[in-house]
Design an enzyme around this catalytic site. Structure first.
Site, PDB file in Angstrom:
ATOM      1  CB  ALA A   1      -0.930   0.005   1.219  1.00  2.46           C
TER       2      ALA A   1
ATOM      3  CG  ASP B   1       9.325  -9.934   3.888  1.00  2.00           C
ATOM      4  OD1 ASP B   1       8.816 -10.208   2.786  1.00  2.00           O
ATOM      5  OD2 ASP B   1      10.521 -10.192   4.159  1.00  2.00           O
TER       6      ASP B   1
ATOM      7  CB  SER C   1      -0.563  -9.381 -14.168  1.00  2.00           C
ATOM      8  OG  SER C   1      -0.036  -8.780 -15.342  1.00  2.00           O
TER       9      SER C   1
ATOM     10  CE1 TYR D   1       4.613  -8.817 -11.949  1.00  2.00           C
ATOM     11  CE2 TYR D   1       3.380  -9.301 -13.950  1.00  2.00           C
ATOM     12  CZ  TYR D   1       3.515  -8.598 -12.777  1.00  2.00           C
ATOM     13  OH  TYR D   1       2.561  -7.672 -12.416  1.00  2.00           O
TER      14      TYR D   1
ATOM     15  CB  ALA E   1       4.310 -15.302 -10.036  1.00  2.00           C
TER      16      ALA E   1
END
Length: 260
Positions: free
Chosen positions: A21, A71, A151, A164, A167
């Site tokens: 954020a 984390d 995505s 990427y 994932a």
């Protein structure tokens, strides 16, 4: 009728936790949820960036915002952050699973440390946060909504982004699996798959000739503005999406369905 429509996006009395954020999409998500009336728990590794988002929320809404260090690659950190968040605010009934990183290498030369870092953050981190959220919601015996940020690259491909893409494709499938398992607890799990959006990190890129070529491949011929994710976010996080789970909404200007 107007009151009913307004209530579909009203998050007053709700508590939302947003990972990543401190900037970019995560900051926009936090601001939007606060404007819709939710109190917001801001989570990321860099607390100083979260405090910037916290200040923006104070300026733009009446919602309360608190910061917690998290984390997502570390289970203890995730669990500790949820405990701190619950103590400082409330059990979140909305969780936006947004933290992510990228490393660009051709696959044949991809360093394993970089590959592992992307998978740990973008896929395993999503699982850790979703699991902690579901455990907290179930313990509190309250329903909730988890929105994972996938995505378009989980559906389509671009060179040098094998980790990427893998994932994000995993996030889409994980979203469906968790939705199936947790529906009996009243927990909805959905995802948003953004296309190319302008953020502070990539703003300069969109002024280059290469970006111009990329935009020609998008039917709408432009990148998205972060505010154009607000509709999908509020739909999946709020009452308007109450019968939706296991869904991935693509927000990409038509990029995914363009011609070859």
């Amino acid at each position: 009728m107007k009151d009913r429509i307004a209530a579909m996006n009203d998050l007053t009395g709700r508590t939302a936790l947003v990972t990543g954020a401190g900037s970019g999409l995560g900051r926009q998500f936090a601001l939007t949820l606060a404007e819709a009336g939710a109190d917001v728990i801001l989570a990321a590794r860099r607390v100083e960036k979260l405090e910037e988002t916290q200040a923006l929320i104070a300026e733009s809404s009446q919602s309360r915002a608190v910061c917690v260090a998290m984390d997502v690659t570390n289970t203890e950190s995730v669990d500790s952050a949820f405990a701190q968040a619950i103590e400082a605010s409330a059990v979140p009934d909305i969780v936006i699973n947004n933290a992510g990183i990228s490393r660009e290498h051709f696959a044949i030369d991809f360093p394993e440390d970089d590959y592992d870092a992307v998978i740990e953050t973008n896929l395993n981190g999503v699982f850790r946060v979703a699991r902690a959220a579901a455990r907290a919601m179930r313990a509190a015996e309250r329903p909730g909504a988890i929105v994972n940020i996938a995505s378009i690259l989980g559906m389509r491909l671009q060179p040098m982004l094998s980790a990427y893409s893998a994932a994000k494709a995993g996030v889409i499938r994980l979203t469906e699996s968790l939705a199936l398992e947790w529906v009996r607890h009243g927990i909805r799990v959905n995802a948003i798959a953004p296309g190319f959006f302008v953020t502070d990190i990539n703003r300069a890129f969109f002024d280059t000739p290469l970006a111009g070529k990329l935009m020609k491949r998008i039917p709408m011929q432009r990148p998205g503005d972060l505010t154009e994710l607000d509709g999908a976010l509020l739909l999946l996080a709020g009452p308007a999406g109450s019968f939706m789970t296991g869904t991935t909404i693509t927000v990409d200007g038509g990029h995914r369905c363009n011609s070859l």
